[in-house]
Write a protein that holds these residues in place. Structure first.
Motif, PDB file in Angstrom:
ATOM      1  N   GLY A 122       4.245  -6.224  -4.359  1.00 58.05           N
ATOM      2  CA  GLY A 122       2.805  -6.459  -4.232  1.00 58.05           C
ATOM      3  C   GLY A 122       2.051  -5.336  -3.555  1.00 58.05           C
ATOM      4  N   LEU A 123       2.636  -4.125  -3.533  1.00 59.03           N
ATOM      5  CA  LEU A 123       1.940  -2.976  -2.957  1.00 59.03           C
ATOM      6  C   LEU A 123       2.012  -1.821  -3.947  1.00 59.03           C
ATOM      7  N   THR A 124       0.878  -1.153  -4.149  1.00 60.14           N
ATOM      8  CA  THR A 124       0.894   0.005  -5.052  1.00 60.14           C
ATOM      9  C   THR A 124       1.673   1.127  -4.391  1.00 60.14           C
ATOM     10  N   SER A 125       2.380   1.900  -5.202  1.00 57.59           N
ATOM     11  CA  SER A 125       3.175   2.999  -4.654  1.00 57.59           C
ATOM     12  C   SER A 125       2.245   4.132  -4.234  1.00 57.59           C
ATOM     13  N   GLY A 126       2.794   5.037  -3.455  1.00 55.96           N
ATOM     14  CA  GLY A 126       2.003   6.171  -3.003  1.00 55.96           C
ATOM     15  C   GLY A 126       1.586   6.018  -1.552  1.00 55.96           C
ATOM     16  N   PRO A 127       0.837   6.997  -1.044  1.00 52.31           N
ATOM     17  CA  PRO A 127       0.432   6.959   0.368  1.00 52.31           C
ATOM     18  C   PRO A 127      -0.538   5.815   0.634  1.00 52.31           C
ATOM     19  N   PRO A 128      -0.719   5.454   1.913  1.00 48.51           N
ATOM     20  CA  PRO A 128      -1.640   4.346   2.249  1.00 48.51           C
ATOM     21  C   PRO A 128      -3.041   4.576   1.690  1.00 48.51           C
ATOM     22  N   ASP A 129      -3.615   3.514   1.140  1.00 50.76           N
ATOM     23  CA  ASP A 129      -4.964   3.568   0.567  1.00 50.76           C
ATOM     24  C   ASP A 129      -5.963   3.315   1.686  1.00 50.76           C
ATOM     25  N   GLN A 183      -2.638  -0.885   4.910  1.00 55.65           N
ATOM     26  CA  GLN A 183      -2.177   0.501   5.023  1.00 55.65           C
ATOM     27  C   GLN A 183      -0.823   0.577   5.725  1.00 55.65           C
ATOM     28  N   LYS A 184      -0.639  -0.246   6.763  1.00 57.06           N
ATOM     29  CA  LYS A 184       0.626  -0.243   7.503  1.00 57.06           C
ATOM     30  C   LYS A 184       1.781  -0.690   6.601  1.00 57.06           C
ATOM     31  N   THR A 231      10.133  21.215  -2.634  1.00 58.40           N
ATOM     32  CA  THR A 231       9.433  21.210  -1.342  1.00 58.40           C
ATOM     33  C   THR A 231       9.328  19.790  -0.789  1.00 58.40           C
ATOM     34  N   GLN A 232       9.020  19.740   0.485  1.00 55.11           N
ATOM     35  CA  GLN A 232       8.801  18.429   1.115  1.00 55.11           C
ATOM     36  C   GLN A 232       7.403  17.905   0.760  1.00 55.11           C
ATOM     37  N   GLU A 233       7.325  16.602   0.628  1.00 51.24           N
ATOM     38  CA  GLU A 233       6.001  15.999   0.429  1.00 51.24           C
ATOM     39  C   GLU A 233       5.322  15.866   1.779  1.00 51.24           C
ATOM     40  N   PRO A 234       3.981  16.009   1.812  1.00 48.10           N
ATOM     41  CA  PRO A 234       3.294  15.868   3.094  1.00 48.10           C
ATOM     42  C   PRO A 234       3.412  14.430   3.610  1.00 48.10           C
ATOM     43  N   ALA A 235       3.333  14.283   4.917  1.00 51.64           N
ATOM     44  CA  ALA A 235       3.504  12.957   5.514  1.00 51.64           C
ATOM     45  C   ALA A 235       2.309  12.067   5.198  1.00 51.64           C
ATOM     46  N   PRO A 236       2.550  10.859   4.657  1.00 52.15           N
ATOM     47  CA  PRO A 236       1.437   9.919   4.460  1.00 52.15           C
ATOM     48  C   PRO A 236       0.935   9.434   5.808  1.00 52.15           C
ATOM     49  N   MET A 237      -0.362   9.094   5.868  1.00 56.70           N
ATOM     50  CA  MET A 237      -0.942   8.665   7.144  1.00 56.70           C
ATOM     51  C   MET A 237      -1.887   7.491   6.946  1.00 56.70           C
ATOM     52  N   THR A 238      -1.889   6.591   7.933  1.00 53.23           N
ATOM     53  CA  THR A 238      -2.859   5.489   7.941  1.00 53.23           C
ATOM     54  C   THR A 238      -4.089   5.950   8.734  1.00 53.23           C
ATOM     55  N   GLU A 239      -5.176   5.190   8.626  1.00 55.14           N
ATOM     56  CA  GLU A 239      -6.432   5.666   9.231  1.00 55.14           C
ATOM     57  C   GLU A 239      -6.356   5.776  10.752  1.00 55.14           C
ATOM     58  N   ASP A 240      -5.563   4.920  11.402  1.00 49.78           N
ATOM     59  CA  ASP A 240      -5.470   5.021  12.863  1.00 49.78           C
ATOM     60  C   ASP A 240      -4.716   6.288  13.268  1.00 49.78           C
ATOM     61  N   LEU A 241      -3.708   6.682  12.458  1.00 49.65           N
ATOM     62  CA  LEU A 241      -2.985   7.935  12.742  1.00 49.65           C
ATOM     63  C   LEU A 241      -3.886   9.143  12.506  1.00 49.65           C
ATOM     64  N   LEU A 242      -4.711   9.070  11.454  1.00 45.94           N
ATOM     65  CA  LEU A 242      -5.640  10.170  11.180  1.00 45.94           C
ATOM     66  C   LEU A 242      -6.644  10.325  12.321  1.00 45.94           C
ATOM     67  N   PHE A 298       8.003  14.361   7.452  1.00 43.60           N
ATOM     68  CA  PHE A 298       7.730  12.932   7.593  1.00 43.60           C
ATOM     69  C   PHE A 298       9.015  12.248   8.039  1.00 43.60           C
ATOM     70  N   ASP A 299       9.054  11.841   9.301  1.00 41.93           N
ATOM     71  CA  ASP A 299      10.235  11.170   9.831  1.00 41.93           C
ATOM     72  C   ASP A 299      10.115   9.683   9.504  1.00 41.93           C
ATOM     73  N   ASP A 300      10.703   9.280   8.376  1.00 43.35           N
ATOM     74  CA  ASP A 300      10.511   7.894   7.923  1.00 43.35           C
ATOM     75  C   ASP A 300      11.100   6.885   8.909  1.00 43.35           C
ATOM     76  N   THR A 301      12.182   7.241   9.566  1.00 43.07           N
ATOM     77  CA  THR A 301      12.801   6.305  10.517  1.00 43.07           C
ATOM     78  C   THR A 301      11.846   6.001  11.672  1.00 43.07           C
ATOM     79  N   ARG A 302      11.298   7.081  12.243  1.00 47.65           N
ATOM     80  CA  ARG A 302      10.386   6.890  13.371  1.00 47.65           C
ATOM     81  C   ARG A 302       9.124   6.138  12.930  1.00 47.65           C
ATOM     82  N   GLU A 303       8.560   6.555  11.784  1.00 50.10           N
ATOM     83  CA  GLU A 303       7.313   5.925  11.321  1.00 50.10           C
ATOM     84  C   GLU A 303       7.537   4.449  10.982  1.00 50.10           C
ATOM     85  N   ALA A 304       8.686   4.122  10.384  1.00 52.16           N
ATOM     86  CA  ALA A 304       8.968   2.729  10.035  1.00 52.16           C
ATOM     87  C   ALA A 304       9.083   1.883  11.298  1.00 52.16           C
TER      88      ALA A 304
END
Length: 984
Positions: free
Chosen positions: A500-507, A515-516, A637-648, A752-758
């Motif tokens: 139930g979530l679209t793929s890709g970075p947070p909208d 977004q979370k 190459t590495q993909e840039p880290a996705p970000m939510t609005e509070d992180l931005l 993008f450290d997925d472990t830390r971000e998760a």
């Protein structure tokens, strides 16, 4: 000093009798107000059109004056008319009586459905009222009333004002007014009687005619005929024969799963009670003459069926209970709660288990401690699930806020992939081909900052709404949220994508909670790809993989991909060959040293002769390296880290705090160039012997300028060089290139450290209080409510509701786009939604009562639907054909049925209704049997008018009018009696 020593006997006072008294000052203030408002002289307008009192615009202006220390408000009420009507305002017409006196006789606007009481009683288009300014003040004594009336009379005489001037006396709720109107040689006195109990002789026409004639005291015989207008109002309150069509939701069926619709995910709609409480039928005889009809205490000709005019109004129930409004309101109330989830669910079980339950709170630290059991069995989810079993075992299932059946139904609704036999691979994510995705309804989430209507966040909001209303309230909400957070952790640890979530970075157009969840899904995708890459244990060839690579945008949005090839390679995460779960690649590992990473910074051909290429995606068209002619390869190459609005926001605050100094600017540039440095390292690893010019040709072609020049041999050749901005000394690109080492993406430190971000997301979810959760999800609930209202309105097609829904959407989009909107504004939106729901419920109620769906004839159905829509939007609706029209017959039948039920109830009869009707016989027989089709009228209104000379036979003939209203607890006579002040 000498004067002070004089004897007091020589001091004397002078009384100035010319000084104005308080009464004179008050009269002067009244005159001043009348002059300011230009109400001086006579003004004649055109005759009043039919219905203008209701359809026209009324305005008023006010001022405040005082009599000594007692404050009065002066208000001018007037019907707005064309300026052309006032052309003769300044002309002095001696023989013409004032406009208000002429209006007393006008019959076009008797009994207006919505107007000031003085307009209804006297038919005036313009008047001035003087009333105590404070609501609790009242003029009670007779002497004060007379003083005020005298003041009004003097002010009117002094100014020549011909607008009626009224004074409000007694308590305001009694609506008692006395007043006066003066013209050239004429005067009208406005008088009033208000009684609680009605004398019997005044309950019918003949008694009222006697009062009117005696009050006029006309010396002529025979008396000129009196014109009569009568209105009887009948109230229908008994709707027993029509059950309210709203069915309450079947709560029991939710648990058994039989209800496929008010299932979790669908909002209820409609009023729980009939939103129409009463129907008022007004039967009017507009033009009668004395002697034509008989109406006395013995007999009456006034049969409502025979009345030439019927009009109907409906009385709406005060604040009817509406399901959708209640749902949203109750959910909104959670926003004001302060308790945390732990406080709501209680911590007694945790305290009693003591040592064992400490495993949950220290689950991560336990992973690093020596343990007698194999390390792979100790995980956060194992700890949590063990604790859950202990809680349930200790507390008992029946003590849980949500019972297991309800909880399982909700979890299956939220996570449908859990029911399938296939492994959870995230394939149930939102389908991008959804036909709704382009529709206006679907895209409302952009305006409301909520979530798409087919997303997990949206469904979660609806489920929590229903749980809060039907299954355990706040405790149920906290319980479901706890289960939801556990499910999120389970999916993260087991690499199961969240459905139930679209793929890709947070909208960033969606709410923060959505977004979370998208961020968590990104982390799962990266982790899943890395784990799969580790399992396959391949080196550099990944056939059939679908990850993206090389598609990041550089700092200036400059990176250009090879448009011709367009092949897709594996994402960098899949290249990891380490067996550690929390793998972090450092730049100083032995493996990197062994690959010759310390060799020259410039990356010239000699230094990199022994370096073998790594991390190549595919060849870049026809481009070759400038210095050795080798083909240029696009790196993985590495993909840039996705970000939510509070992180931005957090990042922008950090960058802003660095200041504008040279050192701060340099540090900011270094922080922002992390992605650029990573891409340079990947490029160097894929293209040994490359130079900065080679990188720029691929990464930012516009910064590599080529031009044709003539060489030494006279041939035209292409010569290229870096752009001016790349040649600036110590610019960021040159500095980063010198720093970069040839390291393939798979061995770089992760951007993008997925472990830390998760873990950050999971912690964020776990600490949310129910109030925070409700704040996050309220836009989704409002979004769902608006969609529900739109859906229901489409079935009814009410034009006024369409406009209101558009206003709600506009208002909501303004309020919800700001973080932390005010409670008051949110309450306004919910109130608007409830109002629309009530309007639609009223429309359905009226359609059910008038049987619009049962009409066989198309013309009749259209007439009834038009009639019902008018009832919703207009204060009073004329019934076409009176008692003989389509609507009239239905209304008559409603009253007959109500009367029948009343008689049956009183007689406690058990005979079937049909037999009872047959026994009653025809309408004539029923009338003779003292069974009327209609109840006694709830209100009787009469207007008596005539033109007679007063006070002497030779006086001028002037209009006289008396209005009478009689209800169960109220009797009022309002008279306007004119007299000649010249010939008396």
């Amino acid at each position: 000093m000498a004067a002070d020593s004089e004897p007091e006997s020589e001091v004397f006072e002078i009384t100035d009798f010319t000084t104005a008294s308080e009464w004179e000052r008050f009269i002067s203030k009244v005159e001043e107000v009348l002059n300011d408002w230009k109400l001086i002289g006579n003004s004649l307008g055109k005759p009043l059109e039919k219905g203008i009192f209701t359809s026209g615009a009324w305005e008023e202006k006010s001022d405040e004056i005082s009599f000594a220390d007692f404050k009065f408000s002066v208000t001018h009420h007037y019907l707005v008319q064309d300026s052309a009507d006032k052309e003769g305002k300044d002309e002095v017409l001696e023989d013409v009586i004032p406009q208000s006196m002429q209006d007393l006789l006008c019959m076009n606007n008797d009994f207006p459905p919505r107007a000031h009481c003085l307009v209804r009683w006297y038919g005036l288009r313009e008047f001035v009222v003087i009333a105590p300014a404070a609501n609790h003040d009242a003029v009670l004594s007779e002497s004060k009333c007379n003083l005020l009336l005298s003041s009004v009379s003097i002010a009117l005489g002094n100014t020549g004002c011909q607008v009626p001037l009224f004074v409000q006396i007694h308590h305001k709720w009694r609506r008692m007014y006395v007043g006066e109107c003066q013209g050239h040689g004429v005067r009208t006195d406005f008088e009033m009687v208000h009684l609680r109990k009605v004398p019997n002789q005044y309950t019918h026409l003949s008694g009222l005619l006697d009062i009117f004639k005696s009050k006029i005291g006309c010396p002529l015989t025979p008396l000129p005929p009196v014109s009569i207008a009568i209105r009887f109002t009948y109230v229908l309150q008994d709707w027993q024969q029509y059950f309210w069509p709203q069915q309450p939701p079947d709560i029991d069926a939710l648990v058994g799963g039989e209800v496929g619709g008010l299932e979790f995910g669908k909002l209820p709609f409609g009023a729980c009670e009939d939103p129409i409480s009463e129907l008022h039928l007004a039967t009017t005889w507009p033009h009668l003459t004395e002697g034509i009809i008989v109406d006395n205490d013995v007999y009456s000709d006034l049969d409502p069926i025979q009345a030439p005019h019927w009009s109907v109004r409906v009385r709406k129930a005060d604040n009817p209970q509406c399901l959708l409004g209640d749902f949203v309101t109750e959910f909104f109330k959670i926003c004001r709660r302060k308790e945390s989830t732990d406080e709501i669910l209680g911590r007694s079980t945790f305290e009693e288990e003591g040592r064992e339950i400490a495993d949950i709170t220290h689950a991560l630290s336990k992973l690093t401690e020596p343990a007698p059991v194999p390390i792979h069995k100790l995980s956060v989810s194992n700890m949590v699930h063990t604790a859950k079993k202990k809680i349930r075992k200790h507390r008992g299932v029946e003590e849980s806020p949500l019972n297991n059946d309800v909880l399982n139904t909700i979890l299956l609704f939220l996570f449908p992939d859990a029911a399938s036999e296939k492994p959870l691979d995230g394939s149930s994510s939102t389908d991008s081909n959804n036909p709704l995705s382009e529709s206006e309804e679907y895209n409302l989430y952009n305006q409301f900052k909520s979530a798409p209507s087919d997303s997990l966040t949206y469904k979660l909001a609806l489920c929590l709404c229903m749980i809060n209303f039907y299954h355990g309230g706040l405790k149920g909400v906290a319980h479901l949220w706890q289960e939801f957070v556990l499910e999120m952790r389970f999916r993260w640890e087991n690499n199961f994508l969240i459905p139930g979530l679209t793929s890709g970075p947070p909208d960033l157009r969606c709410c923060l909670l959505h977004q979370k969840l998208q961020m968590l899904n990104c982390c799962i995708e990266r982790k899943k790809a890395r784990d799969e890459g580790r399992k396959t244990n391949t080196s550099e060839i990944y056939p059939g993989d679908t990850g993206k690579a090389g598609d990041q945008l550089g700092p200036d949005n400059l990176k250009d991909m090879d448009k011709e090839k367009g092949e897709i390679g594996k994402s960098w995460d899949s290249w990891s060959d380490s067996e550690e779960e929390f793998f972090e690649c450092l730049s100083d590992t032995e493996e990197l040293k062994g690959n010759g990473q310390e060799s020259g910074k410039k990356g010239g051909p000699k230094e990199v002769a022994s370096l073998k290429p790594e991390g190549r995606l595919h060849q870049h068209g026809k481009l070759t390296l400038l210095h050795n002619g080798e083909p240029l390869y696009i790196p993985v190459t590495q993909e840039p880290a996705p970000m939510t609005e509070d992180l931005l926001e957090e990042q922008s605050e950090v960058l802003a705090k660095l200041g504008t100094s040279a050192e701060g600017a340099h540090l900011r540039a270094r922080m922002q160039s992390a992605c650029l440095l990573s891409d340079m390292e990947s490029f160097k690893a894929a293209n040994p012997g490359c130079f900065l010019e080679d990188f720029v040709r691929w990464y930012s072609p516009r910064d590599y300028i080529e031009e044709e020049v003539v060489d030494e041999k006279g041939n035209m050749v292409l010569k290229g060089e870096l752009s001016a901005r790349m040649k600036i000394p110590s610019n960021m690109w040159v500095e980063a290139w010198e720093t970069a080492k040839p390291i393939p993406a798979r061995r770089q430190r992760r951007l993008f450290d997925d472990t830390r971000e998760a873990e950050k997301v999971l912690h964020y979810l776990a600490v949310q209080k129910p109030a925070d959760l409700a704040r996050h999800l309220l836009p989704c609930v409002i979004h769902a409510a608006v969609l529900k209202v739109k859906e229901e309105e489409n079935l009814e097609n009410i034009s006024s509701v369409k406009k209101i829904i558009k206003q709600i959407i506009t208002h909501s989009s303004k309020v919800l786009h700001f973080p932390n909107p005010e409670d008051k504004k949110l309450e306004e939106i919910i109130h608007q939604i409830t109002n629309v729901e009530a309007i639609i419920a009223r429309a359905r109620s009226l359609k059910a009562k008038f049987g619009t769906e049962k009409c066989e004839q198309e013309e009749e159905k259209e007439d009834l639907e038009r009639f019902v829509s008018c009832l919703l939007e207009q204060p009073e609706v004329l019934v076409v054909g009176a008692g003989r029209g389509h609507a009239g017959k239905i209304i008559h039948k409603l009253f007959v049925n109500a009367q029948r039920h009343l008689i049956l109830f009183k007689a406690a009869a058990v005979a079937p209704p049909e037999e009872e009707l047959k026994r009653m016989g025809s309408p004539e027989e029923r009338r003779h049997n003292s069974v009327s089709d209609f109840p006694p009228p709830a209100g009787r209104e009469l207007i008596l008018r005539t033109t007679v000379p007063r006070p002497a036979p030779y006086s001028r003939a002037l209009p006289q009018r008396m209005y009478s209203v009689l209800t169960k607890e109220d009797f009022r006579l309002a008279g306007a009696f004119s007299s000649d002040t010249t010939f008396f």
